[in-house]
Structures are given as structure tokens and as C-alpha cells.
Design a protein around this motif. Structure first.
Motif, PDB file in Angstrom:
ATOM      1  N   GLY A   1      39.754  39.897  34.261  1.00 55.13           N
ATOM      2  CA  GLY A   1      40.042  40.233  35.650  1.00 55.13           C
ATOM      3  C   GLY A   1      39.431  41.561  36.055  1.00 55.13           C
ATOM      4  N   LYS A   2      39.542  42.540  35.179  1.00 57.79           N
ATOM      5  CA  LYS A   2      38.948  43.851  35.468  1.00 57.79           C
ATOM      6  C   LYS A   2      37.440  43.747  35.594  1.00 57.79           C
ATOM      7  CE  LYS A   2      42.528  46.643  33.314  1.00 57.79           C
ATOM      8  NZ  LYS A   2      42.878  47.536  32.220  1.00 57.79           N
ATOM      9  N   ALA A   3      36.832  42.955  34.715  1.00 64.61           N
ATOM     10  CA  ALA A   3      35.377  42.787  34.764  1.00 64.61           C
ATOM     11  C   ALA A   3      34.954  42.094  36.057  1.00 64.61           C
ATOM     12  CB  ALA A   3      34.907  41.981  33.556  1.00 64.61           C
ATOM     13  N   LYS A   4      35.664  41.027  36.419  1.00 61.46           N
ATOM     14  CA  LYS A   4      35.337  40.312  37.662  1.00 61.46           C
ATOM     15  C   LYS A   4      35.485  41.230  38.868  1.00 61.46           C
ATOM     16  CE  LYS A   4      36.347  35.426  36.911  1.00 61.46           C
ATOM     17  NZ  LYS A   4      37.217  34.318  37.331  1.00 61.46           N
ATOM     18  N   GLU A   5      36.559  42.000  38.875  1.00 55.65           N
ATOM     19  CA  GLU A   5      36.794  42.903  39.996  1.00 55.65           C
ATOM     20  C   GLU A   5      35.666  43.938  40.094  1.00 55.65           C
ATOM     21  OE1 GLU A   5      40.256  45.790  41.872  1.00 55.65           O
ATOM     22  OE2 GLU A   5      40.567  44.923  39.896  1.00 55.65           O
TER      23      GLU A   5
ATOM     24  N   VAL B   1      32.554  43.734  38.943  1.00 57.40           N
ATOM     25  CA  VAL B   1      31.306  43.087  39.353  1.00 57.40           C
ATOM     26  C   VAL B   1      31.361  42.752  40.839  1.00 57.40           C
ATOM     27  CG1 VAL B   1      29.899  41.001  39.089  1.00 57.40           C
ATOM     28  CG2 VAL B   1      30.738  42.201  37.070  1.00 57.40           C
ATOM     29  N   GLY B   2      32.498  42.251  41.290  1.00 60.77           N
ATOM     30  CA  GLY B   2      32.652  41.922  42.698  1.00 60.77           C
ATOM     31  C   GLY B   2      32.458  43.129  43.594  1.00 60.77           C
ATOM     32  N   ARG B   3      33.006  44.247  43.188  1.00 63.05           N
ATOM     33  CA  ARG B   3      32.833  45.487  43.967  1.00 63.05           C
ATOM     34  C   ARG B   3      31.375  45.945  43.942  1.00 63.05           C
ATOM     35  NH1 ARG B   3      38.106  49.147  42.478  1.00 63.05           N
ATOM     36  NH2 ARG B   3      39.575  47.919  43.725  1.00 63.05           N
ATOM     37  N   ALA B   4      30.749  45.833  42.773  1.00 62.41           N
ATOM     38  CA  ALA B   4      29.370  46.304  42.631  1.00 62.41           C
ATOM     39  C   ALA B   4      28.397  45.516  43.516  1.00 62.41           C
ATOM     40  CB  ALA B   4      28.933  46.214  41.171  1.00 62.41           C
ATOM     41  N   VAL B   5      28.622  44.222  43.632  1.00 60.22           N
ATOM     42  CA  VAL B   5      27.708  43.400  44.422  1.00 60.22           C
ATOM     43  C   VAL B   5      28.210  43.158  45.842  1.00 60.22           C
ATOM     44  CG1 VAL B   5      26.711  42.252  42.412  1.00 60.22           C
ATOM     45  CG2 VAL B   5      28.647  41.205  43.592  1.00 60.22           C
ATOM     46  N   GLY B   6      29.412  43.653  46.141  1.00 53.35           N
ATOM     47  CA  GLY B   6      29.959  43.503  47.481  1.00 53.35           C
ATOM     48  C   GLY B   6      30.535  42.128  47.756  1.00 53.35           C
ATOM     49  N   ASN B   7      30.970  41.434  46.713  1.00 52.07           N
ATOM     50  CA  ASN B   7      31.535  40.093  46.852  1.00 52.07           C
ATOM     51  C   ASN B   7      33.054  40.199  46.865  1.00 52.07           C
ATOM     52  OD1 ASN B   7      32.449  37.459  46.494  1.00 52.07           O
ATOM     53  ND2 ASN B   7      30.692  36.893  45.222  1.00 52.07           N
ATOM     54  N   GLU B   8      33.649  40.058  48.040  1.00 53.40           N
ATOM     55  CA  GLU B   8      35.105  40.207  48.172  1.00 53.40           C
ATOM     56  C   GLU B   8      35.867  39.094  47.458  1.00 53.40           C
ATOM     57  OE1 GLU B   8      36.428  40.865  52.183  1.00 53.40           O
ATOM     58  OE2 GLU B   8      34.743  42.202  52.582  1.00 53.40           O
ATOM     59  N   ARG B   9      35.299  37.897  47.446  1.00 49.09           N
ATOM     60  CA  ARG B   9      35.976  36.782  46.784  1.00 49.09           C
ATOM     61  C   ARG B   9      36.081  37.030  45.283  1.00 49.09           C
ATOM     62  NH1 ARG B   9      34.061  30.503  46.419  1.00 49.09           N
ATOM     63  NH2 ARG B   9      35.880  29.786  45.292  1.00 49.09           N
ATOM     64  N   LEU B  10      35.014  37.472  44.680  1.00 50.82           N
ATOM     65  CA  LEU B  10      35.017  37.751  43.242  1.00 50.82           C
ATOM     66  C   LEU B  10      35.978  38.898  42.923  1.00 50.82           C
ATOM     67  CD1 LEU B  10      33.743  36.893  40.563  1.00 50.82           C
ATOM     68  CD2 LEU B  10      31.939  38.548  40.969  1.00 50.82           C
ATOM     69  N   THR B  11      36.019  39.890  43.789  1.00 49.68           N
ATOM     70  CA  THR B  11      36.956  40.999  43.606  1.00 49.68           C
ATOM     71  C   THR B  11      38.389  40.494  43.641  1.00 49.68           C
ATOM     72  OG1 THR B  11      35.383  42.507  44.655  1.00 49.68           O
ATOM     73  CG2 THR B  11      37.652  43.251  44.501  1.00 49.68           C
ATOM     74  N   ALA B  12      38.684  39.628  44.606  1.00 50.94           N
ATOM     75  CA  ALA B  12      40.041  39.070  44.729  1.00 50.94           C
ATOM     76  C   ALA B  12      40.397  38.206  43.523  1.00 50.94           C
ATOM     77  CB  ALA B  12      40.151  38.258  46.008  1.00 50.94           C
ATOM     78  N   GLU B  13      39.450  37.401  43.054  1.00 45.39           N
ATOM     79  CA  GLU B  13      39.687  36.579  41.866  1.00 45.39           C
ATOM     80  C   GLU B  13      40.013  37.460  40.662  1.00 45.39           C
ATOM     81  OE1 GLU B  13      36.376  33.992  41.099  1.00 45.39           O
ATOM     82  OE2 GLU B  13      36.680  32.873  42.962  1.00 45.39           O
ATOM     83  N   GLY B  14      39.320  38.574  40.547  1.00 42.44           N
ATOM     84  CA  GLY B  14      39.579  39.501  39.451  1.00 42.44           C
ATOM     85  C   GLY B  14      40.980  40.074  39.514  1.00 42.44           C
ATOM     86  N   ARG B  15      41.408  40.427  40.713  1.00 42.63           N
ATOM     87  CA  ARG B  15      42.771  40.956  40.869  1.00 42.63           C
ATOM     88  C   ARG B  15      43.818  39.909  40.502  1.00 42.63           C
ATOM     89  NH1 ARG B  15      41.529  43.335  46.536  1.00 42.63           N
ATOM     90  NH2 ARG B  15      40.333  45.163  45.950  1.00 42.63           N
ATOM     91  N   VAL B  16      43.586  38.667  40.924  1.00 46.95           N
ATOM     92  CA  VAL B  16      44.525  37.585  40.614  1.00 46.95           C
ATOM     93  C   VAL B  16      44.600  37.375  39.106  1.00 46.95           C
ATOM     94  CG1 VAL B  16      44.896  35.083  40.796  1.00 46.95           C
ATOM     95  CG2 VAL B  16      44.306  36.407  42.829  1.00 46.95           C
ATOM     96  N   GLU B  17      43.462  37.372  38.456  1.00 49.19           N
ATOM     97  CA  GLU B  17      43.435  37.178  37.016  1.00 49.19           C
ATOM     98  C   GLU B  17      44.154  38.318  36.290  1.00 49.19           C
ATOM     99  OE1 GLU B  17      40.090  35.697  33.860  1.00 49.19           O
ATOM    100  OE2 GLU B  17      39.797  35.366  36.009  1.00 49.19           O
TER     101      GLU B  17
END
Length: 57
Positions: free
Chosen positions: A16-20, A22-38
Motif C-alpha cells: 500500500g505504501k509503495a502504491k501510494e 508511485v501514485g503521488r509520483a506520477v500524479g495518479n489519484e486512483r493509484l494513491t487511493a488504492e494504496g491507502r486502502v491497501e
């Protein structure tokens, strides 16, 4: 069994931390949210295991 659950919790938190990140780095809000959920799932699993351990001892 408990050791397996604890390792699953740590794995979920780490993924989850990794997804979050990566999501922040590329500006992908969905991936960031998935990381938080995980991470939340991993936190919940870890809390459950800690509660079980407290009642065992």
C-alpha cells in the motif's frame, strides 16, 4: 497461522505504501487511493492479530 496473518498484514501495508508513493509520483489519484486502502486493510489485519495476542497471553 498467526504468523502467516501477521506477515500478510505487513505485506499489505508495504504494498500500500509503495502504491501510494508511485501514485503521488506520477500524479495518479486512483493509484494513491488504492494504496491507502491497501494500507488500511493491513492496519486492520494487524490490529486484529494484536487483539488476539493480547487475549492469548
Amino acid at each position: 497461522m498467526a504468523g502467516t496473518e501477521k506477515s500478510k498484514a505487513r505485506t499489505e501495508q508495504t504494498k500500500g505504501k509503495a502504491k501510494e508513493a508511485v501514485g503521488r509520483a506520477v500524479g495518479n489519484e486512483r493509484l494513491t487511493a488504492e494504496g491507502r486502502v491497501e494500507q488500511s486493510k493491513g492496519d486492520a489485519r494487524q490490529a486484529k492479530e494484536k487483539t488476539k495476542d493480547a487475549f492469548r497471553h
